[in-house]
Design a protein around this motif. Structure first.
Motif, PDB file in Angstrom:
ATOM      1  N   PHE A 119     -11.586   3.028   0.624  1.00  0.00           N
ATOM      2  CA  PHE A 119     -10.429   2.236   1.024  1.00  0.00           C
ATOM      3  C   PHE A 119     -10.464   0.843   0.404  1.00  0.00           C
ATOM      4  CE2 PHE A 119      -7.892  -0.543   3.663  1.00  0.00           C
ATOM      5  CZ  PHE A 119      -6.706   0.188   3.735  1.00  0.00           C
ATOM      6  N   PHE A 171       0.827  -1.199   0.000  1.00  0.00           N
ATOM      7  CA  PHE A 171       0.000   0.000   0.000  1.00  0.00           C
ATOM      8  C   PHE A 171       0.866   1.256   0.000  1.00  0.00           C
ATOM      9  CE2 PHE A 171      -3.176   3.069   1.022  1.00  0.00           C
ATOM     10  CZ  PHE A 171      -4.400   2.511   0.668  1.00  0.00           C
ATOM     11  N   GLU A 189      -6.289   8.388  -0.408  1.00  0.00           N
ATOM     12  CA  GLU A 189      -6.173   6.959  -0.081  1.00  0.00           C
ATOM     13  C   GLU A 189      -5.074   6.725   0.953  1.00  0.00           C
ATOM     14  OE1 GLU A 189      -8.113   7.242  -4.061  1.00  0.00           O
ATOM     15  OE2 GLU A 189      -6.358   8.176  -3.123  1.00  0.00           O
ATOM     16  N   ARG A 190      -3.947   7.407   0.757  1.00  0.00           N
ATOM     17  CA  ARG A 190      -2.833   7.236   1.695  1.00  0.00           C
ATOM     18  C   ARG A 190      -3.166   7.868   3.054  1.00  0.00           C
ATOM     19  NH1 ARG A 190       2.759   6.519   1.418  1.00  0.00           N
ATOM     20  NH2 ARG A 190       3.502   6.391   3.570  1.00  0.00           N
ATOM     21  N   THR A 241      -2.213  11.706  -1.384  1.00  0.00           N
ATOM     22  CA  THR A 241      -3.479  11.161  -1.896  1.00  0.00           C
ATOM     23  C   THR A 241      -4.400  10.902  -0.711  1.00  0.00           C
ATOM     24  OG1 THR A 241      -2.695   8.873  -1.759  1.00  0.00           O
ATOM     25  CG2 THR A 241      -2.307  10.059  -3.832  1.00  0.00           C
ATOM     26  N   HIS A 260       2.409   1.906  -3.380  1.00  0.00           N
ATOM     27  CA  HIS A 260       1.497   2.266  -4.469  1.00  0.00           C
ATOM     28  C   HIS A 260       0.870   3.648  -4.292  1.00  0.00           C
ATOM     29  CE1 HIS A 260      -1.266   1.283  -7.805  1.00  0.00           C
ATOM     30  NE2 HIS A 260      -2.154   2.008  -7.123  1.00  0.00           N
ATOM     31  N   TRP A 261       0.443   3.957  -3.068  1.00  0.00           N
ATOM     32  CA  TRP A 261      -0.272   5.213  -2.836  1.00  0.00           C
ATOM     33  C   TRP A 261       0.655   6.230  -2.176  1.00  0.00           C
ATOM     34  CZ3 TRP A 261      -4.630   5.689  -5.339  1.00  0.00           C
ATOM     35  CH2 TRP A 261      -5.384   4.552  -5.632  1.00  0.00           C
ATOM     36  N   ASP A 289     -11.561   0.004  -2.537  1.00  0.00           N
ATOM     37  CA  ASP A 289     -11.060   0.122  -3.911  1.00  0.00           C
ATOM     38  C   ASP A 289      -9.552   0.326  -3.924  1.00  0.00           C
ATOM     39  OD1 ASP A 289     -13.671  -0.131  -4.724  1.00  0.00           O
ATOM     40  OD2 ASP A 289     -13.976   2.017  -5.063  1.00  0.00           O
ATOM     41  N   ALA A 290      -9.050   1.126  -2.971  1.00  0.00           N
ATOM     42  CA  ALA A 290      -7.607   1.375  -2.902  1.00  0.00           C
ATOM     43  C   ALA A 290      -6.852   0.099  -2.534  1.00  0.00           C
ATOM     44  CB  ALA A 290      -7.313   2.469  -1.881  1.00  0.00           C
TER      45      ALA A 290
END
Length: 332
Positions: A266, A175, A185-186, A183, A178-179, A268-269
């Motif tokens: 989350f 994770f 998401e992060r 963002t 990637h993020w 989807d992330a």
């Protein structure tokens, strides 16, 4: 005081009614003296319905399952104290049963019939329905409308479950890789990991919860207070959130997420990086991290707002703790 109770004798027999707004509703406990507990129970059940339901609401036929649910939702203190997420789930179950069995008389509902229905359902769905239905019958018993809760003593085959998967070292590393920081998401990931907050609480916490070296908030699910240490890592994440905002996490319109939309974001992330764990898995990882730091079960329970120590012990079993600690501290 029973202001709307109308009791009168006819040929030596008592009749009892709830009289209000020009309407007189039979309490169907005729023959009993006015101060009999069953008369007062019937009165207060009807009174609560009038107080908490719209005036034009259709009253289900008395002594049916739909009528019992109506009384339970409008007058049971236990129901009023449930978390909104619990109410939403159980209300959906109760509405399905009312649609299918609402006209059924309470006297006709047996333990055997309920057991068959739950057995046919099976799995976690049966557990959910058990939890939704049993309090309805218990409320009726306490009102002396039925003599016995048909679900009392019922044994239910509860499916064995490992629960939500814990975010492991590979999940966390994937994770973070990637993020990027910046963002949403992060931000959701970091705050969930460093606070251990459940989804519904994560959507609501903000700077107003900070003070005296702790991030403090009451869990919406249980009301238990969480006292999360404001570590350097957590302070660093908070520093990247807006200074003036109702919550740490805001959507593109500058408003807080709903718990459902935050969970979907989350999910989807996590799927994008092949991560099986969801937000609850980060809550478990939070407990594991502090266990590795030498905190006691009692201390972790105070941070995460758990009701029982057994919950914490389940979260901190058989996980690659050393790698999780390293990734949490060094990955920010």
């Amino acid at each position: 005081m029973a202001d709307y109770l109308r009791s009168r004798q006819r040929r030596g027999r008592w009749f009892h009614y709830y009289r209000r707004s020009g309407k007189e509703i039979s309490l169907e406990v005729h023959g009993l003296p006015p101060h009999d507990p069953r008369v007062m129970a019937a009165y207060w059940a009807e009174h609560v319905r009038w107080e908490h339901r719209p005036p034009d609401a259709v009253t289900p036929k008395r002594h049916t399952f739909a009528w019992a649910v109506d009384l339970y939702l409008s007058g049971c203190n236990d129901w009023a104290e449930y978390a909104e997420s619990t109410k939403k789930t159980r209300l959906a179950i109760l509405r399905r049963y009312v649609a299918a069995q609402g006209d059924r008389l309470l006297s006709e509902i047996t333990q055997k019939a309920i057991e068959i229905a739950l057995y046919e359902k099976g799995g976690q769905a049966a557990v959910g329905e058990y939890k939704a239905l049993k309090p309805v019958f218990e409320h009726m018993r306490r009102l002396h409308i039925i003599e016995r809760n048909p679900m009392a003593g019922m044994e239910l085959d509860r499916p064995k479950s490992k629960g939500f998967p814990t975010a492991d070292a590979e999940d966390i590393a994937a994770f973070i890789a990637h993020w990027d920081i910046g963002t949403v998401e992060r931000l959701v990931f970091d705050l969930a990991l460093y606070t251990g907050a459940a989804r519904v609480d994560l959507a609501a916490i903000g700077r107003h919860n900070m003070g005296s070296g702790l991030l403090t908030f009451d869990r919406q699910k249980t009301g238990v207070t969480c006292n999360v240490p404001l570590t350097a890592e957590l302070r660093g994440v908070i520093a990247r959130t807006p200074d003036i905002a109702p919550t740490f996490i805001l959507n593109k319109y500058g408003k807080p997420y709903t718990p459902e939309s935050l969970g979907n974001l989350f999910r989807d992330a996590a799927v994008a990086v092949g991560m099986k764990a969801r937000l609850h898995g980060l809550r478990k990882a939070f407990c594991v991290y502090w266990a590795e730091q030498g905190k006691s079960t009692h201390q972790i329970a105070a941070m995460a707002g758990h009701l029982t120590l057994g919950e914490v012990e389940r979260y901190t079993r058989a996980v690659d703790r050393q790698q999780i600690v390293r990734l949490i501290v060094e990955g920010a």
